[in-house]
Design an enzyme around this catalytic site. Structure first.
Site, PDB file in Angstrom:
ATOM      1  N   GLY A  27       0.807  -1.080   0.133  1.00  0.00           N
ATOM      2  CA  GLY A  27      -0.005   0.107  -0.130  1.00  0.00           C
ATOM      3  C   GLY A  27       0.847   1.115   0.046  1.00  0.00           C
ATOM      4  O   GLY A  27       1.797   1.334   0.483  1.00  0.00           O
ATOM      5  N   ARG A  57       0.958  -5.680  -4.838  1.00  0.00           N
ATOM      6  CA  ARG A  57       1.135  -6.905  -3.902  1.00  0.00           C
ATOM      7  C   ARG A  57       1.620  -8.058  -3.993  1.00  0.00           C
ATOM      8  O   ARG A  57       1.377  -9.016  -3.384  1.00  0.00           O
ATOM      9  CB  ARG A  57      -0.307  -6.914  -3.213  1.00  0.00           C
ATOM     10  CG  ARG A  57      -0.548  -5.267  -2.475  1.00  0.00           C
ATOM     11  CD  ARG A  57      -1.854  -5.761  -1.595  1.00  0.00           C
ATOM     12  NE  ARG A  57      -2.115  -4.241  -1.016  1.00  0.00           N
ATOM     13  CZ  ARG A  57      -1.623  -3.852   0.207  1.00  0.00           C
ATOM     14  NH1 ARG A  57      -0.705  -4.402   0.916  1.00  0.00           N
ATOM     15  NH2 ARG A  57      -2.062  -2.792   0.780  1.00  0.00           N
ATOM     16  N   ASP A  97       5.718  -5.298   6.799  1.00  0.00           N
ATOM     17  CA  ASP A  97       5.991  -6.835   7.307  1.00  0.00           C
ATOM     18  C   ASP A  97       6.308  -7.877   6.561  1.00  0.00           C
ATOM     19  O   ASP A  97       7.451  -8.591   6.378  1.00  0.00           O
ATOM     20  CB  ASP A  97       5.404  -7.004   8.605  1.00  0.00           C
ATOM     21  CG  ASP A  97       3.835  -7.180   8.596  1.00  0.00           C
ATOM     22  OD1 ASP A  97       3.407  -6.251   7.460  1.00  0.00           O
ATOM     23  OD2 ASP A  97       3.324  -7.858   9.289  1.00  0.00           O
ATOM     24  N   ASP A  98       5.246  -7.949   5.799  1.00  0.00           N
ATOM     25  CA  ASP A  98       5.190  -9.011   4.540  1.00  0.00           C
ATOM     26  C   ASP A  98       6.246  -8.855   3.651  1.00  0.00           C
ATOM     27  O   ASP A  98       6.893  -9.803   3.386  1.00  0.00           O
ATOM     28  CB  ASP A  98       3.783  -9.217   3.946  1.00  0.00           C
ATOM     29  CG  ASP A  98       2.622  -9.828   4.801  1.00  0.00           C
ATOM     30  OD1 ASP A  98       2.981 -10.453   5.798  1.00  0.00           O
ATOM     31  OD2 ASP A  98       1.418  -9.274   4.745  1.00  0.00           O
ATOM     32  N   LYS A 109       7.870   0.447   5.562  1.00  0.00           N
ATOM     33  CA  LYS A 109       6.838   1.326   5.099  1.00  0.00           C
ATOM     34  C   LYS A 109       5.672   0.734   5.628  1.00  0.00           C
ATOM     35  O   LYS A 109       5.444  -0.414   5.462  1.00  0.00           O
ATOM     36  CB  LYS A 109       7.166   1.418   3.617  1.00  0.00           C
ATOM     37  CG  LYS A 109       5.950   1.799   2.934  1.00  0.00           C
ATOM     38  CD  LYS A 109       5.211   1.084   1.885  1.00  0.00           C
ATOM     39  CE  LYS A 109       4.316  -0.207   2.573  1.00  0.00           C
ATOM     40  NZ  LYS A 109       3.420  -0.682   1.854  1.00  0.00           N
ATOM     41  N   THR A 110       4.747   1.476   5.905  1.00  0.00           N
ATOM     42  CA  THR A 110       3.365   1.377   5.973  1.00  0.00           C
ATOM     43  C   THR A 110       2.690   2.389   7.048  1.00  0.00           C
ATOM     44  O   THR A 110       3.223   2.650   7.893  1.00  0.00           O
ATOM     45  CB  THR A 110       3.094  -0.190   6.637  1.00  0.00           C
ATOM     46  OG1 THR A 110       1.629  -0.230   6.646  1.00  0.00           O
ATOM     47  CG2 THR A 110       3.723  -0.458   8.100  1.00  0.00           C
ATOM     48  N   ASP A 129      -0.004   1.877   8.699  1.00  0.00           N
ATOM     49  CA  ASP A 129      -0.474   1.220   9.562  1.00  0.00           C
ATOM     50  C   ASP A 129       0.231   1.194  10.913  1.00  0.00           C
ATOM     51  O   ASP A 129      -0.102   0.997  11.865  1.00  0.00           O
ATOM     52  CB  ASP A 129      -0.699  -0.322   9.151  1.00  0.00           C
ATOM     53  CG  ASP A 129      -1.596  -0.570   8.114  1.00  0.00           C
ATOM     54  OD1 ASP A 129      -2.316   0.413   7.467  1.00  0.00           O
ATOM     55  OD2 ASP A 129      -1.675  -1.827   7.649  1.00  0.00           O
ATOM     56  N   LYS A 159     -26.291  17.891  15.402  1.00  0.00           N
ATOM     57  CA  LYS A 159     -27.205  16.931  14.986  1.00  0.00           C
ATOM     58  C   LYS A 159     -26.916  15.653  14.585  1.00  0.00           C
ATOM     59  O   LYS A 159     -27.625  14.619  14.310  1.00  0.00           O
ATOM     60  CB  LYS A 159     -28.326  17.574  13.956  1.00  0.00           C
ATOM     61  CG  LYS A 159     -27.633  17.939  12.584  1.00  0.00           C
ATOM     62  CD  LYS A 159     -28.591  18.349  11.700  1.00  0.00           C
ATOM     63  CE  LYS A 159     -27.729  18.649  10.428  1.00  0.00           C
ATOM     64  NZ  LYS A 159     -28.887  19.520   9.557  1.00  0.00           N
ATOM     65  N   MET A 183      -8.229   3.360   8.172  1.00  0.00           N
ATOM     66  CA  MET A 183      -7.370   2.023   7.977  1.00  0.00           C
ATOM     67  C   MET A 183      -6.231   1.725   9.011  1.00  0.00           C
ATOM     68  O   MET A 183      -6.245   2.551  10.098  1.00  0.00           O
ATOM     69  CB  MET A 183      -6.657   2.807   6.855  1.00  0.00           C
ATOM     70  CG  MET A 183      -6.956   2.336   5.327  1.00  0.00           C
ATOM     71  SD  MET A 183      -5.825   2.585   4.189  1.00  0.00           S
ATOM     72  CE  MET A 183      -6.835   2.080   2.702  1.00  0.00           C
ATOM     73  N   GLY A 184      -5.650   0.913   8.789  1.00  0.00           N
ATOM     74  CA  GLY A 184      -4.880   0.143   9.590  1.00  0.00           C
ATOM     75  C   GLY A 184      -4.616  -1.083   9.672  1.00  0.00           C
ATOM     76  O   GLY A 184      -4.033  -1.694  10.604  1.00  0.00           O
ATOM     77  N   ARG A 185      -5.438  -1.932   8.767  1.00  0.00           N
ATOM     78  CA  ARG A 185      -5.610  -3.283   8.666  1.00  0.00           C
ATOM     79  C   ARG A 185      -5.776  -4.143  10.154  1.00  0.00           C
ATOM     80  O   ARG A 185      -6.714  -3.921  10.706  1.00  0.00           O
ATOM     81  CB  ARG A 185      -4.537  -3.766   7.742  1.00  0.00           C
ATOM     82  CG  ARG A 185      -5.000  -5.373   7.544  1.00  0.00           C
ATOM     83  CD  ARG A 185      -3.993  -5.880   6.640  1.00  0.00           C
ATOM     84  NE  ARG A 185      -2.797  -5.392   5.854  1.00  0.00           N
ATOM     85  CZ  ARG A 185      -2.718  -5.524   4.605  1.00  0.00           C
ATOM     86  NH1 ARG A 185      -3.883  -5.914   4.114  1.00  0.00           N
ATOM     87  NH2 ARG A 185      -1.860  -4.878   4.145  1.00  0.00           N
ATOM     88  N   GLU A 194     -10.160  -0.074  11.325  1.00  0.00           N
ATOM     89  CA  GLU A 194     -10.935  -0.955  10.373  1.00  0.00           C
ATOM     90  C   GLU A 194     -10.630  -2.489  10.533  1.00  0.00           C
ATOM     91  O   GLU A 194     -11.381  -3.342   9.932  1.00  0.00           O
ATOM     92  CB  GLU A 194     -10.426  -0.804   8.931  1.00  0.00           C
ATOM     93  CG  GLU A 194      -8.828  -1.034   8.741  1.00  0.00           C
ATOM     94  CD  GLU A 194      -8.325  -0.887   7.334  1.00  0.00           C
ATOM     95  OE1 GLU A 194      -9.180  -0.507   6.332  1.00  0.00           O
ATOM     96  OE2 GLU A 194      -7.306  -1.250   7.180  1.00  0.00           O
ATOM     97  N   TYR A 239      -7.643   6.015   1.945  1.00  0.00           N
ATOM     98  CA  TYR A 239      -6.939   6.483   0.735  1.00  0.00           C
ATOM     99  C   TYR A 239      -6.721   8.064   0.770  1.00  0.00           C
ATOM    100  O   TYR A 239      -5.861   8.368   0.183  1.00  0.00           O
ATOM    101  CB  TYR A 239      -7.864   6.086  -0.519  1.00  0.00           C
ATOM    102  CG  TYR A 239      -8.089   4.466  -0.180  1.00  0.00           C
ATOM    103  CD1 TYR A 239      -6.945   3.583  -0.838  1.00  0.00           C
ATOM    104  CD2 TYR A 239      -9.123   3.896  -0.195  1.00  0.00           C
ATOM    105  CE1 TYR A 239      -6.903   2.226  -0.786  1.00  0.00           C
ATOM    106  CE2 TYR A 239      -9.487   2.611  -0.016  1.00  0.00           C
ATOM    107  CZ  TYR A 239      -8.104   1.722  -0.224  1.00  0.00           C
ATOM    108  OH  TYR A 239      -8.305   0.287  -0.103  1.00  0.00           O
TER     109      TYR A 239
END
Ligand code: FBP
Length: 552
Positions: A81, A145, A175-176, A202-203, A205, A242, A250-252, A311, A425
């Site tokens: 991502g 991905r 991580d992946d 990177k991420t 998350d 009201k 996001m953040g898986r 999320e 996004y």
């Protein structure tokens, strides 16, 4: 093409570097620590990573480095991502390479790891690089991905590296992707190839962190962007009085983003998935918690509020987790049959009796849209795509139902009108904050120094991030040091351990100390937009999470 005034100005921004990396390039030397061990499963991991296990930690210091001016050819990959600052990692790597030796070359693999296996590549020249400095997005070379996992894919990666005469590959990923980097580094050495592999954390998350990686890049900009939006919504809510706003973030898996945005904006409720799991909360209990705040606020005539929802929470509610795990198994074991089922009705028919009774009942009770979203394709790493599950809508409909029951029982007399939002996004491609611009550039530069020094199987690391950038400490961490064995797709696999929100950590404890007040009393804070130019206390502040973790 016309560009914005901000973009034009950002091109001229000179990212700050740690003292260890600035100055004469020939004076960036390495200080090696003691050999390292993985976080657990040491025996198995030593066996799996025969060539790369146990390497020492590395810090960059001022001193002589006779390898640094070597001519190099390097390929770089953006993986997974988008995260603000990816282009600056490439810029730091590019500038480092050229400073070391102007004849060194940088290639960008197009569209993520698939670019390496399929040899889709373009050379990164100075002019091309200059169009992307300090900009958000991954559009410079694209991302993807694809997971490099089959023997054919590994062989294809080596083939490409040979064709391009590469000295090294840099993988910018989470991580992946960095687990993949570790496997690739090991594979190249096992095949007798000298091609080095270096990762960069990177991420958005924020879940690729540990003792040596204080933060993954992109988190800072993303949470500041989301917090600006949440603050704006909170102010709108406080003005119109009201709506209840249910905001999914996001953040898986991990709730770092929700937690940080909660600390920055002080909403009425901020769910934390890790706490939901620890307390074994059911969907119904979460709905009760939300209703309790709505009822209390209604008593004060405040029929409005803001609720933050990570999320990934659906995967942490034990009953939902079980259901998703059963669906994952049934869908994976019958992938072809499942893909051939024409529509949702056919899928439901086919699933009949294949789930446990409890999961079957829960599945039946879900709104149709949510049930459909749970049956969508999994990502290449086998994860359910939580960004496509509209948990905010699920919670709104359950809360509405509960409140109308309470109304009938005369236990609630307020008005409830809710709006759902999803922010993800919106924040992944923002212009990187000064923090991310500097951090990413330093990471890219560090990746160059690791390569020039002949290392492989390392993650570039920059620490001491709550201090001014010149006091940051750059170096490298062996990828195997962050690994353990986890069960994936039915067997034990070596993976980099994901960092979830620590319930005993200072960021969560701070939220927990204040949230009961926020649940009832309007306490919103409005952070405003990221500032790129102005006083450092406005422009260069790290996140609350980093400050609470490292500067208590
Ligand atoms: P990475 O872990 O690859 O950085 O991606 C994180 C993320 O932004 C998650 O927060 C989100 O759930 C997911 O990507 C969305 O994926 P996609 O970009 O494929 O829609």
């Amino acid at each position: 093409m016309e560009i914005s005034a901000l973009q034009k100005l950002r091109y001229t921004y000179k990212p700050k570097l740690p003292a260890g990396l600035s100055g004469e390039i020939t004076e960036v030397a390495l200080e090696l620590g003691a050999p390292t061990e993985s976080i657990s499963d040491q025996g198995e991991l030593r066996e799996l990573f025969k060539h790369t296990y146990g390497k020492p930690l590395v810090a960059f210091v001022r001193g002589k480095n006779d390898k640094i001016q070597k001519k190099l050819t390097v390929g770089v990959i953006l993986s997974g991502g988008q995260a603000p600052g990816g282009h600056n990692v490439i810029a730091g790597l590019f500038d480092g390479l050229k400073k070391g030796n102007p004849d060194s070359k940088l290639y960008g693999f197009l569209g993520g790891p698939g670019g390496l296996t399929d040899n889709k590549v373009r050379e990164i020249t100075g002019d091309f690089m200059d169009q992307y400095r300090n900009t958000g997005g991954f559009d410079m070379i694209g991302s993807g991905r694809t997971k490099i996992e089959t023997p054919e894919q590994f062989a294809a990666a080596l083939e490409t590296a040979k064709k391009l005469n590469l000295d090294a590959v840099v993988i910018i990923g989470g991580d992946d992707s960095n687990t993949n980097a570790a496997l690739l580094a090991e594979y190249f050495l096992a095949q007798g190839s000298a091609v080095q592999v270096i990762g960069c954390p990177k991420t958005i998350d924020g879940d690729l962190k540990n003792q040596y990686i204080e933060a993954s890049f992109g988190f800072d900009t993303a949470v500041k962007t989301f917090s600006e939006l949440i603050g704006n919504i909170a102010r709108d809510a406080n003005s119109a009085k009201k709506y209840w706003h249910f905001i999914r973030l996001m953040g898986r898996s991990a709730s770092h983003i929700a937690l940080e945005c909660g600390l920055q904006t002080q909403p009425n409720i901020c769910l934390i998935s890790e706490e939901v799991e620890a307390n074994n909360l059911s969907l119904g209990q979460i709905v009760d918690q939300i209703c309790a705040s709505i009822i209390k606020r209604a008593e004060n005539k405040e029929n409005f509020g803001v609720i933050l929802i990570p999320e990934g929470v659906v995967e942490f509610i034990p009953e939902m987790k079980k259901l998703i795990a059963e669906l994952n198994d049934v869908m994976a074991l019958n992938a072809e049959i499942f893909a051939g089922l024409g529509n949702f009705e056919a899928q439901i028919d086919w699933l009949g009796g294949k789930l446990s009774p409890e999961s079957g009942t829960l599945f039946q009770s879900l709104p149709e849209e949510i049930a459909k979203q749970l049956l969508m394709d999994r990502d290449p790493h086998g994860n359910v795509q939580v960004s496509r599950i509209e948990t905010e809508k699920l919670l709104i409909s359950m809360v509405e139902k509960k409140l109308s029951q309470l109304k009938k029982a005369k236990a609630y007399g307020g008005k409830f009108s809710a709006l759902g939002h999803f922010f993800g996004y919106e924040g992944r491609c923002a212009f990187p904050s000064n923090f991310d611009a500097d951090y990413c550039y330093s990471l890219g530069f560090s990746a160059f120094v690791l390569i020039a020094s002949g290392l492989t199987g390392y993650l570039a690391s920059v620490r001491n991030l709550t201090a001014p950038a010149d006091k940051w400490i750059a170096g490298g961490v062996p990828l195997t040091m962050m690994m353990n064995l986890e069960r994936r797709h039915g067997s034990q696999k070596p993976v980099i351990k994901k960092a979830l929100v620590a319930l005993e950590g200072a960021p969560f404890k701070t939220l927990a100390a204040f949230r009961d007040t926020w649940a009832v009393k309007t306490s919103f804070v409005f952070p405003g937009a990221i500032q790129y130019y102005g006083p450092p206390e406005v422009c260069d502040q790290p996140t609350r999470t980093l400050r609470l973790e490292y500067r208590p």
